[in-house]
Structure formats: structure tokens, C-alpha cells
Motif scaffolding. Sequence first.
Motif, mmCIF file in Angstrom:
data_model
loop_
_atom_site.group_PDB
_atom_site.id
_atom_site.type_symbol
_atom_site.label_atom_id
_atom_site.label_comp_id
_atom_site.label_asym_id
_atom_site.label_seq_id
_atom_site.Cartn_x
_atom_site.Cartn_y
_atom_site.Cartn_z
ATOM 1 N N THR A 63 36.970 37.984 34.019
ATOM 2 C CA THR A 63 36.961 36.668 33.369
ATOM 3 C C THR A 63 35.546 36.281 32.930
ATOM 4 O OG1 THR A 63 37.133 35.789 35.617
ATOM 5 C CG2 THR A 63 39.089 35.617 34.230
ATOM 6 N N ASP B 73 40.780 26.035 36.031
ATOM 7 C CA ASP B 73 41.796 27.052 36.313
ATOM 8 C C ASP B 73 42.668 27.337 35.085
ATOM 9 O OD1 ASP B 73 41.070 27.413 38.970
ATOM 10 O OD2 ASP B 73 42.443 25.869 39.710
ATOM 11 N N ILE C 67 43.383 31.077 33.567
ATOM 12 C CA ILE C 67 44.750 31.589 33.728
ATOM 13 C C ILE C 67 45.328 31.924 32.339
ATOM 14 C CG2 ILE C 67 47.107 30.968 34.442
ATOM 15 C CD1 ILE C 67 45.690 29.209 36.674
ATOM 16 N N PHE D 31 38.325 37.218 39.175
ATOM 17 C CA PHE D 31 39.567 36.464 39.086
ATOM 18 C C PHE D 31 40.555 37.092 40.055
ATOM 19 C CE2 PHE D 31 43.840 35.757 37.544
ATOM 20 C CZ PHE D 31 43.834 34.437 37.126
ATOM 21 N N PRO D 32 41.356 36.334 40.800
ATOM 22 C CA PRO D 32 41.358 34.880 40.945
ATOM 23 C C PRO D 32 40.176 34.363 41.769
ATOM 24 C CG PRO D 32 43.002 35.879 42.381
ATOM 25 C CD PRO D 32 42.426 36.987 41.579
ATOM 26 N N GLN E 297 44.441 29.853 41.139
ATOM 27 C CA GLN E 297 44.463 31.014 40.230
ATOM 28 C C GLN E 297 45.252 32.162 40.854
ATOM 29 O OE1 GLN E 297 40.469 32.088 38.888
ATOM 30 N NE2 GLN E 297 39.977 29.959 38.416
#
Length: 191
Positions: free
Chosen positions: A32, A62, A66, A87-88, A93
Motif C-alpha cells: 500500500t 482505512d 481497502i 497492509f492490513p 483493514q
Amino acid sequence: MLNLVLFGPPGAGKGTQSQKLIEKYQLVHLSTGDILRNEITQGTELGLEAKKLMDQGVLVPDAVVIGMISNKLDSNKGANGFIFDGFPRTVAQAEALDILLETKHTAISGMIALIVDNEELKKRLLLRGKESGRPDDANPEIISKRIEEYNNKTAPVANFYKAQNKFQSVNGIGSIDEIFASIAAVTNSFN
Ligand code: ADP
């Protein structure tokens, strides 16, 4: 499918080890942080919003990350599996990721946490800041903020996977190859 979550604080070596995992297991790397930096480079609206937060060392919302992950899963339909890197980063998440994967009839195989102490992390990040020019790595105050965000919001994500019996940790200090050997051994235990 082999779907790994690589976990650890900023500077733990997730990016470096992801590259080696991709080669060995032919996985798609979803970072991410990289996706967000790409949005910034492209000058998108999302990138402009994210940059303000990233430059302060705080997490982006979030819903934003996502949505990004959902798009990437859709655009890599034939993949052998994924490495989730960065991530998460919150329990919300992690919950959303489980639901996303379920709709694709797959699941997280396991989480691998890289364990590195705070002193070593700060050293590595300041060095990376000099070499990569990442603004969030160059400033000790921003680094401390990121570690604080990690401790408050991200560290609890480990418990989420422990509760599913999907958590393993490895020592993140040593040579890149030594650490990778430990990661590969754990990965094989998930298969
Ligand atoms: P590092 O692991 O070294 O902190 P990353 O490249 O993963 O670096 O992330 C850089 C910044 O991008 C974070 O400090 C945060 O602002 C934002 N970010 C990345 N991933 C996420 C995420 N999953 N949720 C929220 N913010 C994120």
C-alpha cells in the motif's frame, strides 16, 4: 493460493524480503505504501490527500487503502497468490481483507512478523532516508510518529491473526539471506 501478510514496524525489511518471496513463490506484491507513492507521483487527487498524511507519519483512512487493495485484487485475477506488505495496518483493514478474499473464494494463508528492536529501526530508517529521499524517512520526529502509529493501531493486527492460528514471527536482524531462510521455512509450513 498462497496469500501472505508480511508484518513488522517501519524499517523492519518488509520490502526487501517481499522481493525475494516474489521470486521464489511467483506472487504478486501489493504494497500500500508503494501504491500510495505512485498516486503521489501521478498527482492524482487521492495522492494529494494521502501525501498530507504520509508526510506527517500518520495512517491514511482505512476506506482509501481497502479500496486500493480491492482494485488490485480485481486486476490480478490469475495470480498464484499475493504478498500483502504494509497492509492490513489496522484491525478494520484486516477484517475487510478477510471479506474481500472470501468473495474471491480464497483466504490469508498466514502472517509473518519480522521482529526488529526500536533502536535498529530508527538507524535503518534514517539511513534509508539519506539514500531513497523518502521525506518520511528523513526526519526523526516523523519516524517516531510512524512508530507510535504502528504501536497503537497496527501492532493489534497480530492478535487478529493469532486468534485464527495464522501468526508466525521471525528474527528480522541478521543477513538478508539468513532472514529469508527463516521466512521461507515459515512459508512452507503454511502450504
Ligand atoms: P513503512 O513500512 O516504512 O512505514 P510504507 O511505505 O508501508 O512504509 O508506508 C508509508 C506511509 O504510507 C505510512 O506512514 C502511511 O501514512 C501510509 N500507508 C501505507 N500503507 C497504509 C495502510 N495500509 N493504511 C494506512 N496508511 C498506510
